[in-house]
Design a protein around this motif. Structure first.
Motif, mmCIF file in Angstrom:
data_model
loop_
_atom_site.group_PDB
_atom_site.id
_atom_site.type_symbol
_atom_site.label_atom_id
_atom_site.label_comp_id
_atom_site.label_asym_id
_atom_site.label_seq_id
_atom_site.Cartn_x
_atom_site.Cartn_y
_atom_site.Cartn_z
ATOM 1 N N HIS A 272 0.832 -1.201 0.000
ATOM 2 C CA HIS A 272 0.000 0.000 0.000
ATOM 3 C C HIS A 272 0.868 1.252 0.000
ATOM 4 C CE1 HIS A 272 -3.042 2.833 1.809
ATOM 5 N NE2 HIS A 272 -3.855 2.119 1.037
ATOM 6 N N ASN A 273 0.296 2.335 -0.543
ATOM 7 C CA ASN A 273 0.992 3.614 -0.608
ATOM 8 C C ASN A 273 1.539 4.052 0.755
ATOM 9 O OD1 ASN A 273 0.080 6.792 -2.238
ATOM 10 N ND2 ASN A 273 1.986 6.113 -1.339
ATOM 11 N N SER A 274 0.783 3.788 1.814
ATOM 12 C CA SER A 274 1.211 4.214 3.150
ATOM 13 C C SER A 274 2.373 3.394 3.680
ATOM 14 C CB SER A 274 0.035 4.127 4.125
ATOM 15 O OG SER A 274 -0.419 2.789 4.252
ATOM 16 N N GLY A 275 2.779 2.353 2.948
ATOM 17 C CA GLY A 275 3.900 1.527 3.387
ATOM 18 C C GLY A 275 5.167 1.701 2.569
ATOM 19 N N HIS A 276 5.174 2.672 1.622
ATOM 20 C CA HIS A 276 6.388 2.887 0.820
ATOM 21 C C HIS A 276 7.607 3.203 1.684
ATOM 22 C CE1 HIS A 276 3.987 2.511 -2.626
ATOM 23 N NE2 HIS A 276 3.811 3.770 -2.967
ATOM 24 N N TYR A 277 7.368 3.898 2.800
ATOM 25 C CA TYR A 277 8.481 4.311 3.666
ATOM 26 C C TYR A 277 9.316 3.132 4.152
ATOM 27 C CZ TYR A 277 6.158 2.484 7.809
ATOM 28 O OH TYR A 277 5.619 1.633 8.731
ATOM 29 N N THR A 278 8.712 1.932 4.193
ATOM 30 C CA THR A 278 9.414 0.765 4.743
ATOM 31 C C THR A 278 10.629 0.369 3.914
ATOM 32 O OG1 THR A 278 7.992 -0.794 3.520
ATOM 33 C CG2 THR A 278 7.262 -0.129 5.737
ATOM 34 N N ILE A 279 10.699 0.805 2.652
ATOM 35 C CA ILE A 279 11.841 0.450 1.795
ATOM 36 C C ILE A 279 13.137 0.946 2.421
ATOM 37 C CG2 ILE A 279 12.914 0.776 -0.463
ATOM 38 C CD1 ILE A 279 10.090 1.039 -1.633
ATOM 39 N N GLU A 280 13.136 2.197 2.884
ATOM 40 C CA GLU A 280 14.344 2.751 3.521
ATOM 41 C C GLU A 280 14.321 2.652 5.035
ATOM 42 O OE1 GLU A 280 14.451 4.341 -0.504
ATOM 43 O OE2 GLU A 280 12.862 4.591 0.987
ATOM 44 N N ALA A 281 13.120 2.725 5.629
ATOM 45 C CA ALA A 281 13.045 2.924 7.081
ATOM 46 C C ALA A 281 13.058 1.642 7.895
ATOM 47 C CB ALA A 281 11.782 3.730 7.426
ATOM 48 N N CYS A 282 12.851 0.482 7.273
ATOM 49 C CA CYS A 282 12.754 -0.773 8.024
ATOM 50 C C CYS A 282 13.707 -1.827 7.457
ATOM 51 C CB CYS A 282 11.324 -1.310 7.987
ATOM 52 S SG CYS A 282 10.091 -0.198 8.699
ATOM 53 N N PRO A 283 14.146 -2.771 8.281
ATOM 54 C CA PRO A 283 15.011 -3.848 7.781
ATOM 55 C C PRO A 283 14.360 -4.651 6.651
ATOM 56 C CG PRO A 283 15.006 -3.818 10.174
ATOM 57 C CD PRO A 283 13.940 -2.863 9.734
ATOM 58 N N MET A 284 13.038 -4.794 6.693
ATOM 59 C CA MET A 284 12.298 -5.565 5.691
ATOM 60 C C MET A 284 11.202 -4.680 5.111
ATOM 61 S SD MET A 284 10.154 -9.135 6.266
ATOM 62 C CE MET A 284 9.117 -8.380 7.550
ATOM 63 N N SER A 285 11.279 -4.365 3.822
ATOM 64 C CA SER A 285 10.246 -3.544 3.200
ATOM 65 C C SER A 285 8.936 -4.315 3.135
ATOM 66 C CB SER A 285 10.669 -3.126 1.790
ATOM 67 O OG SER A 285 10.529 -4.215 0.884
ATOM 68 N N GLN A 286 7.836 -3.587 2.923
ATOM 69 C CA GLN A 286 6.536 -4.257 2.791
ATOM 70 C C GLN A 286 6.524 -5.202 1.590
ATOM 71 O OE1 GLN A 286 3.140 -1.893 1.699
ATOM 72 N NE2 GLN A 286 4.307 -0.480 0.426
ATOM 73 N N TYR A 287 7.321 -4.920 0.586
ATOM 74 C CA TYR A 287 7.359 -5.768 -0.612
ATOM 75 C C TYR A 287 8.100 -7.075 -0.332
ATOM 76 C CZ TYR A 287 5.818 -1.376 -2.506
ATOM 77 O OH TYR A 287 5.096 -0.227 -2.723
ATOM 78 N N GLU A 288 9.221 -6.982 0.361
ATOM 79 C CA GLU A 288 9.915 -8.202 0.765
ATOM 80 C C GLU A 288 9.042 -9.005 1.722
ATOM 81 O OE1 GLU A 288 13.855 -9.701 3.229
ATOM 82 O OE2 GLU A 288 13.881 -7.699 2.322
ATOM 83 N N ALA A 289 8.337 -8.299 2.612
ATOM 84 C CA ALA A 289 7.451 -8.986 3.557
ATOM 85 C C ALA A 289 6.357 -9.758 2.830
ATOM 86 C CB ALA A 289 6.838 -7.969 4.520
ATOM 87 N N HIS A 290 5.815 -9.152 1.774
ATOM 88 C CA HIS A 290 4.765 -9.838 0.999
ATOM 89 C C HIS A 290 5.323 -11.106 0.356
ATOM 90 C CE1 HIS A 290 0.878 -10.005 -0.997
ATOM 91 N NE2 HIS A 290 1.496 -10.246 -2.151
ATOM 92 N N LEU A 291 6.518 -11.003 -0.213
ATOM 93 C CA LEU A 291 7.166 -12.181 -0.802
ATOM 94 C C LEU A 291 7.392 -13.271 0.235
ATOM 95 C CD1 LEU A 291 9.821 -10.613 -3.187
ATOM 96 C CD2 LEU A 291 8.184 -12.379 -3.831
ATOM 97 N N ARG A 292 7.955 -12.865 1.361
ATOM 98 C CA ARG A 292 8.247 -13.851 2.412
ATOM 99 C C ARG A 292 6.967 -14.516 2.906
ATOM 100 N NH1 ARG A 292 13.145 -13.871 5.177
ATOM 101 N NH2 ARG A 292 14.725 -12.445 4.356
ATOM 102 N N ALA A 293 5.889 -13.732 3.029
ATOM 103 C CA ALA A 293 4.635 -14.288 3.540
ATOM 104 C C ALA A 293 4.027 -15.297 2.570
ATOM 105 C CB ALA A 293 3.644 -13.162 3.830
ATOM 106 N N ILE A 294 3.954 -14.949 1.287
ATOM 107 C CA ILE A 294 3.266 -15.838 0.336
ATOM 108 C C ILE A 294 4.114 -17.060 -0.018
ATOM 109 C CG2 ILE A 294 1.934 -13.917 -0.593
ATOM 110 C CD1 ILE A 294 3.721 -13.964 -3.077
ATOM 111 N N LEU A 295 5.447 -16.978 0.231
ATOM 112 C CA LEU A 295 6.328 -18.111 -0.079
ATOM 113 C C LEU A 295 6.740 -18.887 1.168
ATOM 114 C CD1 LEU A 295 8.632 -16.456 -2.778
ATOM 115 C CD2 LEU A 295 6.728 -18.043 -3.140
ATOM 116 N N ASP A 296 6.159 -18.542 2.306
ATOM 117 C CA ASP A 296 6.450 -19.233 3.573
ATOM 118 C C ASP A 296 7.931 -19.138 3.947
ATOM 119 O OD1 ASP A 296 3.795 -19.940 3.855
ATOM 120 O OD2 ASP A 296 4.061 -21.893 2.896
ATOM 121 N N LEU A 297 8.547 -17.976 3.683
ATOM 122 C CA LEU A 297 9.913 -17.732 4.108
ATOM 123 C C LEU A 297 9.905 -17.135 5.508
ATOM 124 C CD1 LEU A 297 11.349 -16.223 0.797
ATOM 125 C CD2 LEU A 297 11.399 -18.610 1.568
ATOM 126 N N HIS A 298 11.082 -17.094 6.132
ATOM 127 C CA HIS A 298 11.187 -16.647 7.524
ATOM 128 C C HIS A 298 10.692 -15.209 7.707
ATOM 129 C CE1 HIS A 298 12.748 -16.210 11.573
ATOM 130 N NE2 HIS A 298 13.359 -15.100 11.199
#
Length: 577
Positions: A272-298
């Motif tokens: 979501h637009n409100s989660g773009h900040y996670t790319i720089e501000a968090c260890p795991m961006s919302q996009y990486e989180a989505h990948l990890r969630a749907i692929l059952d990664l850690h």
């Protein structure tokens, strides 16, 4: 890492950032969208498909090349997703996407699971008579919304009185509609939630500022919101997402009401637009989180914890086709701290999302300061547009409230100004921004309470309140806010001011007010500066410089006294007097 292939329906800006995360993890993503879509431009392989992500046959072809199918946008064909779900994983579930597609069904589903959301009613017919019935049940004003195919404010119409009925129906056409009870909110919040195989994680609650019904700014974490409320927002968002099926990242938008209650506004089953900040501000961006969630990664809690405060600003198209590129150019020229993301959409169209800028700061004030010049730039771009009607003088539409002031100085009357002038000079010397107001706890109690309650959300960090006599202003101010209040007792025309001093310092337990000496606004300003300096390195440095200046002044006088002796120093002192 197990090499699985992801199929993505939609290749716009969200898909583009999704593929950036996938590339870093060496995960192949096959995109179904128009030729040369933004996401395809950064992933050069022959697994992409050209076509519409709503076309059943195209979706079936894509699914045969993938281990899991996910979406960049929820406006997809859920019938075909249901059909292919027997052969390939669909995440989040087609049931979730179908339920969320219909915003009224989404609200019904949330209410069924005891998730707080605004009261809503479906329209049986798109008629003035039906709106009259809804108005009687929900009251006026209310928000009229399209149940489907609505985003970025499109499909919403505020109905403030019966005179708006015909205009609302004309604007929203013959789509299925529902009415939503008006939310008297003071702030819009959003929480990105990650739903994995066996856990649900929440990013921080962020503050979102909307303009023309489109997200303009995101402040992460939300400014001047108590941690007790942000934690409740995270828990509410997790509860809401948990009642849906499947895995992935969900954007949860909500209202923080005047009474500090929270209501879910809408949920997006995707980044979501409100989660773009996670790319720089968090260890795991919302996009990486989505990948990890749907692929059952850690997944773990550390990934969703931000490094530092951040501000995200959307770049929208202006009157000129090159307007977005010009904004991006100015950002790159201003500071390397500004992280620019352009979406490769070609020429800008008015109001179209063309990119965004994110900045991190050692504090929120630092991040705001770095972003402020770019907010001025995008505001100028917006003013150049001719597709936005100029607001009327009586417009009640919410406006972005911003202030440079960190300290608010309140006084009960004009006569208190000379007392406060010394403190103002200190703030100016230290480079601390301030604003001044005259208000009375007795003569203007409503205005005083309204202003103080709005001070923290507008960016004020400390209040200095001066009063004489009964001196109720500092205490009443403290009862309307949770930011520090410093009271300055003012010596009245009758008496020595002791009664004012005692009135301020004898506050009841639970409502603290810091109190300085009578007429001593200098100490009030210095105390305010020290409070700010805990989080602001530049202010702390200014305070150290100020203290060093005082030390040097004393040592210079000590040296002169030793040079002149007592009598010589006294003669010089009398001469200066």
């Amino acid at each position: 890492m197990e090499s699985k292939v992801v199929g993505l329906l939609g290749g716009g800006q969200l898909g583009r950032m999704f593929l950036e995360a996938a590339n870093r993890l060496n995960i192949k993503v096959n995109v179904l969208d128009a030729p040369n879509a933004p996401a395809k431009q950064i992933s050069n392989h022959d697994g992409h498909f050209d076509g519409s992500f709503k076309d059943p046959e195209a979706v079936k072809k894509l699914s045969k090349t993938c281990d899991v199918v996910t979406v960049e946008i929820e406006h997809v064909n859920t019938q075909v997703l249901e059909e292919i779900s027997g052969e390939v994983a669909v995440e989040p579930s087609w049931k979730t996407i179908r339920t969320i597609q219909d915003k009224y069904a989404q609200k019904e589903h949330l209410q069924k699971h005891n998730v707080a959301t605004a009261e809503s009613l479906p329209l049986e017919s798109n008629t003035v008579e039906e709106l009259e019935k809804v108005g009687q049940k929900l009251g006026l004003p209310f928000m009229l919304k399209s149940r489907t195919e609505a985003y970025d404010g499109r499909g919403n119409y505020p109905v403030k009185s019966s005179s708006d009925f015909e205009g609302a129906l004309k604007a929203l056409g013959q789509k299925p509609l529902y009415a939503e009870k008006w939310a008297n909110f003071k702030m819009e919040l959003a929480v990105m939630v990650v739903k994995g195989k066996d856990q649900v994680l929440a990013y921080p609650a962020v503050e979102t500022i909307h303009e023309d019904s489109i997200c303009k700014l995101v402040y992460a974490p939300a400014r001047n919101v108590p941690s007790s409320i942000t934690k409740k927002a995270q828990e509410l968002a997790k509860k809401a997402v948990s009642c849906f099926w499947g895995k992935g990242v969900f954007g949860v938008e909500m209202f923080l009401n005047q009474d500090d209650s929270l209501l879910i506004n809408e949920i997006a089953p995707r980044p979501h637009n409100s989660g773009h900040y996670t790319i720089e501000a968090c260890p795991m961006s919302q996009y990486e989180a989505h990948l990890r969630a749907i692929l059952d990664l850690h997944l773990d809690e550390e990934g969703v914890q931000p490094y530092r405060p951040s501000v995200m600003l959307n770049i929208l198209g202006g009157a000129s086709p090159q307007s977005a590129a010009e904004v991006a150019k100015k950002a790159t020229e201003q500071s390397t701290a500004l992280r620019v993301h352009m979406y490769a959409k070609g020429d800008a169209r008015p109001g179209r999302k063309m990119g965004h800028i994110t900045v991190l700061g050692s504090s929120m004030a630092k991040a705001e300061g770095l972003m402020k010049p770019m907010i001025d730039v995008v505001d100028e771009v917006r003013r150049s547009r001719t597709d936005i009607p100029a607001p009327s003088s009586g417009s009640s539409e919410p406006k972005t409230k911003q202030t440079k002031a960190l300290v608010s100085i309140l006084m009960g009357s004009y006569s208190d100004m000379p007392v406060l002038d010394a403190g103002v000079q200190i703030l100016e010397k230290l480079g601390i921004t301030y604003e001044t107001h005259i208000t009375s706890a007795h003569r203007t109690p409503e205005w005083m309470g309204e202003y103080v309650a709005s001070a923290a959300p507008s960016g004020i960090k400390v209040i200095i309140a001066a009063a004489g006599g009964a001196a109720h202003l500092p205490g009443m101010a403290a009862s309307h806010t949770y930011i520090p209040v410093i009271g300055v007792p003012v010596k009245p025309t009758i008496g020595d001011g002791t009664d004012s001093l005692l009135s301020i310092c004898n506050m009841p337990r639970g409502i603290p007010v810091a109190t300085v000496g009578i007429n001593n606004s200098t100490n009030a300003a210095l105390l305010a500066a020290r409070i700010l300096g805990v989080a602001e390195d530049e202010i702390a440095e200014s305070i150290r410089d100020y203290a060093e200046g005082n030390r040097k002044e004393v040592m210079e006088k000590e040296a002169k006294m030793q040079q002149l002796g007592w009598k010589g120093a006294m003669q010089e002192w009398h001469a200066k007097k």
